[in-house]
Design a protein around this motif. Sequence first.
Motif, PDB file in Angstrom:
ATOM      1  N   ALA A  42       0.832  -1.209   0.000  1.00  0.00           N
ATOM      2  CA  ALA A  42       0.000   0.000   0.000  1.00  0.00           C
ATOM      3  C   ALA A  42       0.866   1.258   0.000  1.00  0.00           C
ATOM      4  CB  ALA A  42      -0.924  -0.001   1.217  1.00  0.00           C
ATOM      5  N   LYS A  43       1.939   1.255   0.765  1.00  0.00           N
ATOM      6  CA  LYS A  43       2.837   2.414   0.783  1.00  0.00           C
ATOM      7  C   LYS A  43       3.546   2.569  -0.563  1.00  0.00           C
ATOM      8  CE  LYS A  43       3.740   2.697   5.701  1.00  0.00           C
ATOM      9  NZ  LYS A  43       4.741   2.642   6.764  1.00  0.00           N
ATOM     10  N   ARG A  44       3.925   1.458  -1.156  1.00  0.00           N
ATOM     11  CA  ARG A  44       4.580   1.504  -2.470  1.00  0.00           C
ATOM     12  C   ARG A  44       3.622   2.080  -3.520  1.00  0.00           C
ATOM     13  NH1 ARG A  44       6.578  -3.646  -2.674  1.00  0.00           N
ATOM     14  NH2 ARG A  44       8.353  -2.923  -1.484  1.00  0.00           N
ATOM     15  N   PHE A  45       2.362   1.666  -3.472  1.00  0.00           N
ATOM     16  CA  PHE A  45       1.368   2.202  -4.401  1.00  0.00           C
ATOM     17  C   PHE A  45       1.168   3.694  -4.165  1.00  0.00           C
ATOM     18  CE2 PHE A  45      -3.053   3.370  -5.282  1.00  0.00           C
ATOM     19  CZ  PHE A  45      -3.114   3.065  -6.635  1.00  0.00           C
ATOM     20  N   SER A  46       1.036   4.091  -2.913  1.00  0.00           N
ATOM     21  CA  SER A  46       0.790   5.486  -2.570  1.00  0.00           C
ATOM     22  C   SER A  46       1.925   6.386  -3.040  1.00  0.00           C
ATOM     23  CB  SER A  46       0.589   5.606  -1.063  1.00  0.00           C
ATOM     24  OG  SER A  46       0.335   6.935  -0.693  1.00  0.00           O
ATOM     25  N   ILE A  47       3.150   5.999  -2.746  1.00  0.00           N
ATOM     26  CA  ILE A  47       4.282   6.833  -3.157  1.00  0.00           C
ATOM     27  C   ILE A  47       4.462   6.788  -4.669  1.00  0.00           C
ATOM     28  CG2 ILE A  47       6.195   5.174  -2.966  1.00  0.00           C
ATOM     29  CD1 ILE A  47       6.263   8.707  -1.572  1.00  0.00           C
ATOM     30  N   GLY A  48       4.108   5.664  -5.288  1.00  0.00           N
ATOM     31  CA  GLY A  48       4.162   5.573  -6.746  1.00  0.00           C
ATOM     32  C   GLY A  48       3.193   6.538  -7.413  1.00  0.00           C
ATOM     33  N   MET A  49       2.009   6.681  -6.852  1.00  0.00           N
ATOM     34  CA  MET A  49       1.030   7.610  -7.414  1.00  0.00           C
ATOM     35  C   MET A  49       1.475   9.066  -7.207  1.00  0.00           C
ATOM     36  SD  MET A  49      -1.190   5.837  -8.952  1.00  0.00           S
ATOM     37  CE  MET A  49       0.082   4.664  -9.331  1.00  0.00           C
TER      38      MET A  49
END
Length: 110
Positions: free
Chosen positions: A78-85
């Motif tokens: 979830a953190k990887r997705f958030s920072i990716g966005m």
Amino acid sequence: AIILVHWLLTVWGCMNHMLPLSYAWGNFSVLAVGIWAIVQRDSLDAITMFLTGLLLTVLTDVIHISIFYPSHDFLSDAKRFSIGMAIFSLLLKPVSCYLVYRMYRERGGE
């Protein structure tokens, strides 16, 4: 379309509380000015403020992401997705600035 895409990417970037509230406030404030620029199609001030705000958020986004990027040990999916966005939003901002600059020129800016 510019406002909708950046709104969605900012919401996804803020969904994991990894970035501080100043990231959300800065980006959502600029998007509110962008809505003002859409509503007042003949206003040169609104589109100028929107373009200036987009340029400033490029700088602040770089600072936010670089300071608050977690170490590899603390990255969940979830953190990887958030920072990716958040990074994807940052990468799209120069394209958005170019499109807003074209709108500025169409409204009579020099």
